[in-house]
Write a protein that holds these residues in place. Structure first.
Motif, short mmCIF file in Angstrom:
data_model
loop_
_atom_site.label_atom_id
_atom_site.label_comp_id
_atom_site.label_asym_id
_atom_site.label_seq_id
_atom_site.Cartn_x
_atom_site.Cartn_y
_atom_site.Cartn_z
N PRO A 72 36.73 43.13 37.19
CA PRO A 72 37.35 41.85 36.84
C PRO A 72 38.03 41.14 38.01
O PRO A 72 38.51 40.02 37.84
N GLY A 73 38.07 41.77 39.20
CA GLY A 73 38.85 41.22 40.30
C GLY A 73 38.50 39.78 40.67
O GLY A 73 39.37 38.91 40.71
N VAL A 74 37.20 39.53 40.93
CA VAL A 74 36.81 38.20 41.40
C VAL A 74 37.13 37.10 40.37
O VAL A 74 37.74 36.09 40.72
N PRO A 75 36.76 37.27 39.08
CA PRO A 75 37.15 36.24 38.12
C PRO A 75 38.66 36.08 37.96
O PRO A 75 39.15 34.95 37.75
N VAL A 76 39.41 37.16 38.08
CA VAL A 76 40.87 37.05 38.02
C VAL A 76 41.35 36.17 39.18
O VAL A 76 42.19 35.28 39.01
N ILE A 77 40.77 36.40 40.36
CA ILE A 77 41.16 35.61 41.53
C ILE A 77 40.80 34.13 41.35
O ILE A 77 41.60 33.25 41.66
N ARG A 78 39.61 33.88 40.81
CA ARG A 78 39.23 32.48 40.55
C ARG A 78 40.25 31.82 39.63
O ARG A 78 40.67 30.69 39.84
N ALA A 79 40.64 32.56 38.59
CA ALA A 79 41.62 32.02 37.63
C ALA A 79 42.93 31.69 38.34
O ALA A 79 43.53 30.63 38.11
N LEU A 80 43.35 32.58 39.24
CA LEU A 80 44.63 32.36 39.92
C LEU A 80 44.55 31.16 40.86
O LEU A 80 45.52 30.41 41.01
N HIS A 81 43.38 30.96 41.49
CA HIS A 81 43.22 29.78 42.34
C HIS A 81 43.23 28.50 41.51
O HIS A 81 43.58 27.44 42.01
N ASP A 82 42.85 28.58 40.25
CA ASP A 82 42.85 27.41 39.36
C ASP A 82 44.25 27.03 38.91
O ASP A 82 44.45 25.98 38.30
N SER A 83 45.22 27.91 39.16
CA SER A 83 46.55 27.70 38.60
C SER A 83 47.19 26.40 39.10
O SER A 83 47.12 26.06 40.27
N GLU A 84 47.83 25.69 38.16
CA GLU A 84 48.58 24.47 38.50
C GLU A 84 49.99 24.84 38.93
O GLU A 84 50.74 24.03 39.46
N PHE A 85 50.35 26.07 38.66
CA PHE A 85 51.74 26.48 38.81
C PHE A 85 51.96 27.26 40.10
O PHE A 85 52.99 27.14 40.75
N PHE A 86 50.95 28.08 40.45
CA PHE A 86 51.09 28.94 41.62
C PHE A 86 50.20 28.48 42.76
O PHE A 86 49.08 28.00 42.53
N ASP A 87 50.70 28.67 43.97
CA ASP A 87 49.87 28.54 45.16
C ASP A 87 49.68 29.97 45.67
O ASP A 87 50.61 30.56 46.19
N VAL A 88 48.48 30.51 45.47
CA VAL A 88 48.33 31.95 45.69
C VAL A 88 47.69 32.31 47.03
O VAL A 88 46.81 31.61 47.52
N ARG A 89 48.19 33.38 47.62
CA ARG A 89 47.49 34.04 48.70
C ARG A 89 47.00 35.36 48.11
O ARG A 89 47.78 36.10 47.50
N ILE A 90 45.70 35.62 48.26
CA ILE A 90 45.12 36.79 47.58
C ILE A 90 44.88 37.92 48.57
O ILE A 90 44.22 37.76 49.59
N ILE A 91 45.46 39.07 48.25
CA ILE A 91 45.22 40.28 49.02
C ILE A 91 44.27 41.15 48.21
O ILE A 91 44.62 41.63 47.14
N GLY A 92 43.07 41.32 48.70
CA GLY A 92 42.11 42.17 48.00
C GLY A 92 42.39 43.62 48.31
O GLY A 92 42.77 43.97 49.43
N LEU A 93 42.23 44.49 47.33
CA LEU A 93 42.35 45.94 47.54
C LEU A 93 41.02 46.55 47.14
O LEU A 93 40.58 46.40 46.00
N SER A 94 40.35 47.20 48.09
CA SER A 94 39.00 47.69 47.79
C SER A 94 38.91 49.19 47.99
O SER A 94 39.74 49.79 48.68
N TYR A 95 37.93 49.80 47.34
CA TYR A 95 37.68 51.22 47.52
C TYR A 95 36.48 51.46 48.42
O TYR A 95 36.42 52.42 49.15
N GLU A 96 35.50 50.57 48.32
CA GLU A 96 34.27 50.76 49.07
C GLU A 96 33.96 49.55 49.93
O GLU A 96 34.36 48.43 49.60
N SER A 97 33.21 49.77 51.00
CA SER A 97 32.97 48.71 51.97
C SER A 97 32.00 47.64 51.47
O SER A 97 31.88 46.59 52.06
N LEU A 98 31.30 47.93 50.38
CA LEU A 98 30.31 46.96 49.91
C LEU A 98 30.75 46.21 48.65
O LEU A 98 29.93 45.61 47.98
#
Lengths: 348, 378, 86
Positions: free
Chosen positions: A21-47
């Motif tokens: 769900p990470g990518v759609p969650v991030i898209r939703a956060l970028h759509d926010s009228e309330f927040f100006d978000v900086r997104i830090i991704g946390l990954s387990y694998e390089s791909l």
């Protein structure tokens, strides 16, 4: 209105054919009228594709697998937080939730807010406990049994009639039409996620899901039911439609009220020919199709971030019925140097 | 509340006496362990005698010493009634009860079953015989229990039996013994998350057990003592095994393999735990997936199938963690000799509590027939 | 022992084999040895250079070098003889 700046760490960047769900969650956060978000991704694998989506994710860090233990995870998060000053962290994998829940207080001490279910909520809805859960909250669930050994497979009948669904503790579910198939799936799942393996009576019908967000006090902040319109061979929705089904919404708000659910959740249900809903599973996190809810008018990830930060949230009461999502795959073109960067330094 | 040190977990005398000094009674499951407890100076009345194999001699000794005999099966119950008459003494007994606590696998091979009424029958036989002094009720629901709630179910079922005894015979049970089975911080094979993160803490078990007993229908004026037979939960995390690297090699598929000087002969528990193994000297942060083999010339001698370790060199030392339980009682003298054991006390003073085995220790019980004494291989 | 010509190695220890698409990571000493191998240095030169630079023993170098070269062969990063001839 000036938007509030927040740094949000998100896991589940594996936007594959069994998407996190990470990518759609991030898209939703970028759509926010309330927040100006900086997104830090946390990954387990390089791909994980999200790592390379630079218009969505500002910086990605590799984190250790949950099996490495919460101490190594905490150390890594301390390092990342030293650079990024994370305000909110949204974990999106079932298998990692336990570790993040255990670290809730340490994270808060570091200034990182989360909005996760409690241990009781997390355990109670666990696949293994679903029968009890159904009884307690008066919701129909398919007959199920947890088995620990392959010797139990041949005595599943007459309690069960084939086909049955063979499920792992965290992930994976396969339909089996005979004991031999159960055996194959048992071994495959057990080697990956351990035992017990859950055997669930297969219910014929059509699949419905509900995404919802509880405030931890019994209130439903938002809920959108969806009917799957196209299902991949992994059983994942490739297309779905937001529907107006009062019964599902009633069931969801009642469940959130009675459990005082805290955080995002997904209900997976099957509707039989007799118009009865059977609850198959509760996922204690936001599902990968969350962006349909956003498209239908409920930005639940934004609401979750507000709840995490203690900002008052007005519950969503409506959504646009008939909005659809149709998933597609997209080939990102990536330079080897980026892959090298994340594989050798664990950061990109 | 009373602890009884579970001898089979670790019966080195020094270890037993640490717990006896702290006030623990002894919990034994054989004549050998029983005599060991007596030799350690434990009063007979403070020895709990469990297990399915107690010889008539064992039982006589236990009756004479007023030990607490936990009956495992009907044969034993009848033997005790017979011996009570013979010795003109009322043995102090409890029965071991097995039950469904929602745990897989259910341990129903020891004691009498609760659900099908066997346990209640056995209790009636004891009470009606008038030859035995029913002092307690015992259960031991499993091993390495990861769900504390099972103990609440066990406590409920034992108190139910106690209440029925009280109602029918106006007899108060003196103690309820919930056995052991509490998890240490080890990681069971096949677990997805490490044991140190997921296994319940002692507080969690205690909370569940004490609230189950307090909320039970037991008469508060006659609350039985709670006995616990903890072994592993108290000693596992305190034991370490120190060893060194014998050699490194590459397997045919390119996987790194490291051979250590200890194997399943010393670390018996590596059959079911993924023991934490750490290097004992400075190491680089470059690591590789490795299989850890023991020194035995046996294919099954594997300590860890896969562990991510920094690269170790011949002679480097390693530490295996959480090995205090079930190793020094189950390890084998196989192929090679077993090492000494040291105890580090609170002042960091080191005491040898068991010496190195020698060839002499191993052959001292052997006897060579006359015709085999002479060989000619010069 | 020669490293295939087209193998790329970066300072970070990232090795890329363009003919198979495989990638690997090695530690800094691995980078040094591969760089020397790519310069067509023979084992004795490499040994001298490493022993001059680091405090280590002959036998340790021998064992580790043997293991490392074994892995390079295993992952087909080294030239095979036929390729050398052609």
């Amino acid at each position: 209105m000036k938007k509030k700046k927040v740094n949000i760490a998100v896991t589940g960047l594996n936007a594959t054919d069994n998407p996190g769900p990470g990518v759609p969650v991030i898209r939703a956060l970028h759509d926010s009228e309330f927040f100006d978000v900086r997104i830090i991704g946390l990954s387990y694998e390089s791909l994980e594709p999200g790592i390379y989506m630079h218009d969505l994710v500002d910086k990605t860090y590799q984190i250790p697998y949950p099996s490495a233990g919460k101490e190594s995870l905490l150390q890594r998060l301390e390092y990342i937080n030293g650079i990024e000053k994370i305000d909110v962290l949204i974990p999106n994998f079932d298998a990692e939730l336990y570790s993040f829940m255990k670290l809730e207080n340490e994270l808060k001490y570091m200034g990182i807010h989360t909005f996760l279910p409690t241990f009781d909520q997390f355990e109670e809805r666990h696949k293994i406990n679903l029968s009890e859960f159904g009884k307690k909250y008066k919701i129909k669930v398919p007959f199920a049994k947890a088995i620990n050994s392959i010797h139990e497979i041949y005595s599943l009948t007459p309690e069960f009639t084939y086909p049955v669904v063979v499920k792992g503790k965290y992930y994976d579910a396969y339909i089996a039409y005979n004991p031999e198939q159960v055996l194959t799936h048992f071994n495959k799942i057990a080697s990956k996620w351990g035992t017990p393996i859950i055997i669930q009576q297969f219910i014929y019908g059509s699949e419905y899901n509900v995404i919802a967000l509880g405030d931890g006090k019994g209130n439903t902040i938002g809920a959108v039911p969806m009917r799957k319109q196209f299902i991949t061979d992994k059983g994942k929705a490739w297309a779905g439609i937001a529907i107006d089904e009062k019964e599902l919404l009633k069931m969801t708000t009642r469940l959130i009220k009675n459990t005082k659910w805290r955080g995002g959740m997904e209900l997976e249900l099957m509707k039989t020919q007799e118009n009865e809903y059977y609850l198959l599973e509760i996922n204690p996190r936001i599902p990968a199709w969350v962006y349909l809810a956003v498209g239908a008018g409920q930005n639940l990830p934004e609401a979750l971030v507000k709840l995490a930060l203690g900002i008052e949230v007005e519950p969503y009461t409506t959504f646009n019925v008939g909005k659809m999502f149709i998933r597609y795959s997209y080939d990102l073109i990536v330079d080897l140097s980026e892959f090298e960067q994340i594989s050798t330094y664990g950061e990109l | 509340m009373q602890f009884a040190w579970s001898y089979k977990t670790n019966y080195l005398n020094a270890v037993c006496n640490i717990f006896h000094q702290e006030g623990s009674w002894a919990e034994v499951v054989s004549g050998f362990e029983y005599d060991k407890a007596i030799d350690n100076g434990v009063a007979g009345s403070k020895i709990i005698f469990n297990g399915p194999n107690k010889s008539e001699e064992d039982l006589k000794k236990a009756i004479k010493n007023d030990s607490l005999i936990h009956i495992d099966h009907l044969e034993e119950l009848y033997s005790l009634i017979f011996l009570a008459e013979e010795l003109k003494k009322r043995p102090k007994v409890a029965i071991r009860v097995n039950m469904d606590t929602g745990i897989y696998p259910m341990w129903d091979r020891f004691g009498f079953n609760y659900e099908n009424g066997q346990a209640w029958d056995a209790l009636n036989k004891i009470m009606i015989s008038k030859k035995l002094d029913l002092v307690g009720l015992h259960c031991h629901i499993g091993t390495f229990m990861l769900s504390p709630n099972a103990y609440a179910i066990a406590a409920f079922k034992l108190t139910d039996l106690a209440i029925n005894i009280e109602k029918k015979y106006s007899h108060y049970i003196k103690y309820i013994d919930l056995g052991g089975g509490f998890a240490s911080k080890n990681t069971l094979k096949g677990s997805f998350l490490p044991g140190i993160d997921t296994n319940p803490s002692i507080d969690e078990y205690a909370e569940v057990i004490s609230s189950a007993l307090i909320n039970s229908a037991l008469n508060p004026e006659h609350l039985p003592t709670l006995i616990l037979e903890s072994g592993r939960a108290l000693i596992d995390d305190a034991g370490y095994l120190l060893g060194s690297v014998i050699a490194n090699k590459r397997l045919s598929a390119g996987k790194r393999a490291t051979i250590l000087d200890f194997g399943v002969n010393l670390l018996f528990t590596s059959f079911w735990y993924e023991h934490k193994i750490t290097p004992a000297q400075e190491f680089t942060h470059y690591s590789e997936d490795t299989v850890l083999y023991g020194p035995l010339c046996m294919n099954i001698d594997v300590i860890r199938e896969n562990i991510n370790l920094p690269l170790l060199n011949k002679g480097d030392q390693v530490v295996a963690h959480c090995v205090g339980a079930y190793n020094v009682t189950q390890w084998m003298q196989f192929i090679t000799l077993r090492p000494k054991i040291v105890l580090i006390d609170l002042d960091e003073k080191v005491h040898i509590i068991k010496d190195n085995e020698t060839n002499q220790t191993m052959v001292s019980l052997e006897k060579l027939p006359e015709h085999l004494k002479k060989i000619d291989l010069k | 022992m020669k490293i295939k010509k087209n193998i790329a190695i970066s300072d970070s220890g990232f090795i890329f084999n363009p003919s198979t698409g495989e990638s690997f990571t090695v530690n800094p000493i691995g980078v040094e040895i591969i760089t020397l191998l790519k310069e067509d240095k023979v084992k004795e030169d490499i040994k001298k250079q490493i022993l001059d630079k680091y405090q280590t023993e002959d036998i340790v170098f021998e064992k580790d070098y043997y293991d490392f070269v074994g892995m390079l062969n295993h992952y087909h990063l080294a030239e095979t003889n036929e390729e050398e001839e052609s």
